[in-house]
Design a protein around this motif. Structure first.
Motif, short mmCIF file in Angstrom:
data_model
loop_
_atom_site.label_atom_id
_atom_site.label_comp_id
_atom_site.label_asym_id
_atom_site.label_seq_id
_atom_site.Cartn_x
_atom_site.Cartn_y
_atom_site.Cartn_z
N PHE A 86 0.44 82.72 -12.19
CA PHE A 86 0.75 81.39 -11.63
C PHE A 86 1.89 81.43 -10.62
O PHE A 86 1.81 80.81 -9.55
N PHE A 87 2.99 82.11 -10.98
CA PHE A 87 4.24 81.96 -10.24
C PHE A 87 4.77 83.23 -9.58
O PHE A 87 5.75 83.16 -8.86
N GLY A 88 4.15 84.37 -9.84
CA GLY A 88 4.67 85.62 -9.31
C GLY A 88 5.56 86.32 -10.33
O GLY A 88 5.73 85.86 -11.46
N PRO A 89 6.15 87.44 -9.96
CA PRO A 89 6.91 88.27 -10.91
C PRO A 89 8.14 87.57 -11.49
O PRO A 89 8.79 86.76 -10.84
N ILE A 90 8.43 87.92 -12.74
CA ILE A 90 9.68 87.53 -13.39
C ILE A 90 10.74 88.56 -13.00
O ILE A 90 10.53 89.77 -13.14
N ALA A 91 11.86 88.08 -12.48
CA ALA A 91 12.90 88.96 -11.98
C ALA A 91 13.95 89.31 -13.02
O ALA A 91 14.58 90.37 -12.95
N GLY A 145 13.54 83.83 -26.13
CA GLY A 145 14.13 84.35 -24.91
C GLY A 145 13.99 83.41 -23.73
O GLY A 145 13.36 82.35 -23.82
N SER A 146 14.58 83.81 -22.63
CA SER A 146 14.51 83.06 -21.39
C SER A 146 14.26 84.02 -20.25
O SER A 146 14.52 85.23 -20.35
N PHE A 147 13.76 83.47 -19.15
CA PHE A 147 13.41 84.33 -18.02
C PHE A 147 13.48 83.53 -16.73
O PHE A 147 13.40 82.29 -16.72
N ALA A 148 13.62 84.26 -15.63
CA ALA A 148 13.71 83.64 -14.29
C ALA A 148 12.76 84.37 -13.36
O ALA A 148 12.76 85.60 -13.29
N PHE A 149 11.94 83.60 -12.64
CA PHE A 149 11.01 84.17 -11.69
C PHE A 149 11.72 84.45 -10.37
O PHE A 149 12.77 83.88 -10.07
N GLU A 150 11.12 85.32 -9.58
CA GLU A 150 11.70 85.67 -8.29
C GLU A 150 11.86 84.46 -7.39
O GLU A 150 12.76 84.41 -6.55
#
Length: 334
Positions: free
Chosen positions: A201-206, A227-232
């Motif tokens: 959907f959004f591209g890689p998680i950075a 956990g938590s994560f941030a996309f590029e």
């Protein structure tokens, strides 16, 4: 030896277990220019039985013999993750394209070695993240790309499953909860689909970080992850996975929040999702799913091997899901 464009894809399948009964392998005989050529399982009787029931003329109990079969020109690795790297190396050495089950491997390091092996041999590598080609998820991506819910702000995964009695009884033999075979527990088996879908959907998680624990102590692997994560692209997300909740408390939900609405859906549901625009009512979308759930993705692989199309799930994209899972489980709480 390198890969050459194929006219007819003649699949050799390593590990014809449950996933090959309905989900994947039968579709290979339904797609034009594709067929099951040979199957392999270490248990000779089970390999022969599968071949007889599915109309496959050749069967083996040795993977190398199947790979070396001159009638086989593409390899589907449908084994548990602990042998994905080894089988990929053998197939790549023989110059045959590889389609491997998910998760791609036990960890990101193994994924990178698989990618490097296939690149060196000049053969393509695909991963069975088939949700990238299912109609309701394709529709969700279309809506997101078209800005139907505005700019995407955040996404949240919530997956809860109760602890089944049969799992307790068979915890020593269920490979999905044995880290030395699966890489982890049900988190690796199920969250891999979810994290790959968000990548679609959004591209890689950075960046990603999290905690895991074995709260119930029924099997060796983690049974809870947060956990938590941030996309590029700046989208932020979080996840909560627990596999030991009370009976009848299962939850399978992903929510995507935008500046002008919301989308919510089940990862493992029946082809449905809900959409709400700003100040609007919920709208339900329903799609029929294929009997053989991997068929749309396998179709795209066949097209690539024939030089006609593009597959959305490659070794490169599949490895990213493993990287995120490694990050989310890197801090284990006793």
């Amino acid at each position: 030896m390198g890969y050459q464009k194929l006219t007819e894809i003649r699949w050799g399948i390593i590990g014809v277990g449950n996933v090959c009964e309905v989900k994947s392998a039968p579709a290979m005989n339904l797609i034009p220019h594709s067929r099951m050529e040979a199957v392999m399982r270490r248990d000779e009787k089970k390999a022969q039985d599968y071949a007889a029931r599915h109309g496959v003329s050749k069967w083996y109990s040795d993977a190398q013999q199947l790979i070396d079969d001159p009638g086989v020109n593409a390899i589907y690795i449908a084994t548990p993750p602990n042998v994905h790297l080894e089988m990929t190396k053998l197939a790549a050495k023989a110059g045959k394209p590889v389609y491997v089950e998910k998760p791609m491997a036990r960890n990101h390091t193994e994924c990178l070695e698989m990618i490097a092996t296939c690149e060196k041999a000049g053969v393509p590598l695909f991963v069975a993240y088939y949700r990238r080609r299912l109609p309701h998820f394709v529709k969700i991506k279309e809506l997101l790309d078209n800005g139907v819910i505005g700019e995407i702000r955040t996404v949240h995964i919530n997956l809860k499953q109760s602890l089944k009695n049969d799992l307790i009884a068979n915890s020593e033999t269920n490979w999905r909860v044995l880290p030395e075979i699966a890489g982890g527990g049900y988190f690796f088996d199920l969250a891999s689909h979810q994290l790959d879908l968000l990548d679609f959907f959004f591209g890689p998680i950075a960046a990603a970080s999290g905690f895991c624990s074995n709260q119930a102590g029924v099997y060796p692997a983690e049974d809870i992850v947060m956990g938590s994560f941030a996309f590029e692209n700046g989208i932020l997300g979080s996840g909560n996975w627990c596999f030991t909740t009370e009976e009848n408390s299962s939850i399978d939900e992903i929510k995507i929040y935008g500046s002008a609405g919301e989308i919510r859906f089940e990862t493992f549901g029946q082809g449905e999702f809900d959409l709400r625009k700003t100040n609007g009512k919920w709208e339900e979308f329903r799609f029929d799913l294929p009997k053989h759930i991997q068929q749309p993705l396998i179709q795209s692989i066949v097209e690539v091997l024939r030089g006609e199309g593009k597959c959305p799930s490659t070794g490169e994209s599949g490895a990213r899901a493993n990287w995120v899972m490694d990050q989310l489980t890197s801090n284990r709480i006793a």
